[in-house]
Scaffold this motif. Sequence first.
Motif, PDB file in Angstrom:
ATOM      1  N   ALA A  66       5.007   5.167  -0.963  1.00  0.00           N
ATOM      2  CA  ALA A  66       5.047   4.764   0.443  1.00  0.00           C
ATOM      3  C   ALA A  66       4.366   3.414   0.637  1.00  0.00           C
ATOM      4  N   VAL A  86       6.710   0.548  -0.784  1.00  0.00           N
ATOM      5  CA  VAL A  86       7.824   0.270   0.124  1.00  0.00           C
ATOM      6  C   VAL A  86       7.320  -0.444   1.377  1.00  0.00           C
ATOM      7  N   GLY A  87       6.174   0.010   1.890  1.00  0.00           N
ATOM      8  CA  GLY A  87       5.600  -0.631   3.061  1.00  0.00           C
ATOM      9  C   GLY A  87       5.203  -2.075   2.788  1.00  0.00           C
ATOM     10  N   SER A 135       7.151   3.252   6.581  1.00  0.00           N
ATOM     11  CA  SER A 135       6.558   3.615   5.289  1.00  0.00           C
ATOM     12  C   SER A 135       5.034   3.677   5.379  1.00  0.00           C
TER      13      SER A 135
END
Length: 291
Positions: A227, A230-231, A13
């Motif tokens: 992103a 999620v990362g 991600s």
Amino acid sequence: MIWILFTLLAAFSQSWRNAFQSQLSKDINVAGVTLARFLWASPLALAYLVVLYQWRPAPLPHITGESTFFILGASVMQIVATSLMVVLFKQKNFAVGAGLAKSEAPVSAFLGVLFFGTSLTLLGWVGVLLGGVAVLLLSCPNGFRSISLSTALLGLACSSSFALTSLWIRESSLSLHLPFPHSAAWVLFLVISIQTVMLVTYLLLRDRATLVTMFKKPRLVIMTSVASCVGSFGWFSAMSLQAVPYVKTLGQVEVFFTMLISFFWLKEKIKRKDITALILVAIAAILVMWQ
């Protein structure tokens, strides 16, 4: 070993988040690109927290002075680290900027051992240092002389800021005295919310034009935030379960994803010698998984 899955998710991600930020940095200043990382991530983090409590009830966190310090420190330091990384993107190409920023694993190992009571096995140290060498090779596509002293110092400052952020995030999670994954979820929500408020307030007071420009690029900003969220979910979860140097060393597989994105999406060239560095990254990842 679930920390391995969280780390791989985070690395994948984050490679996309870096690519989106690299694109945004062409039209938006450092503060705006940094905010894009957090702007729409807060609602996602809150939704995850609510769903988590519905699925598995747990006590609310007990916020102490110590946990407040770690959470605020991590929030500020991650903004500093992200801003430095965006500056790196503006100086060199995407792969070089991401590579310099990813040298945080050995830095976090030394800081962790010196100040945070982290202990690493001999095999773990070998993996961490080997991963650091691999990242340096990837960061210097034309040799070490191709990177100026100012860029090298900027990369060191960036990686050190990310390392300190990670160490404080782990301490934040441990200080809340909650079961996993609730501790990681609370740290994720609190850190992202604080960062969003700080950056939006700054831009409202000092640079409203950047906010206007950001809303003209909603698709790229939203993709960056998603992103990033999620990362961060992956990183925060992994670091709640395992020592930061191990997580960050395994997380260096991100450079593999980064190079693929750099080649196929950003159309940047990749040299053959990078394969050697990728092999070193793979060996380092295996060592920290089996330590």
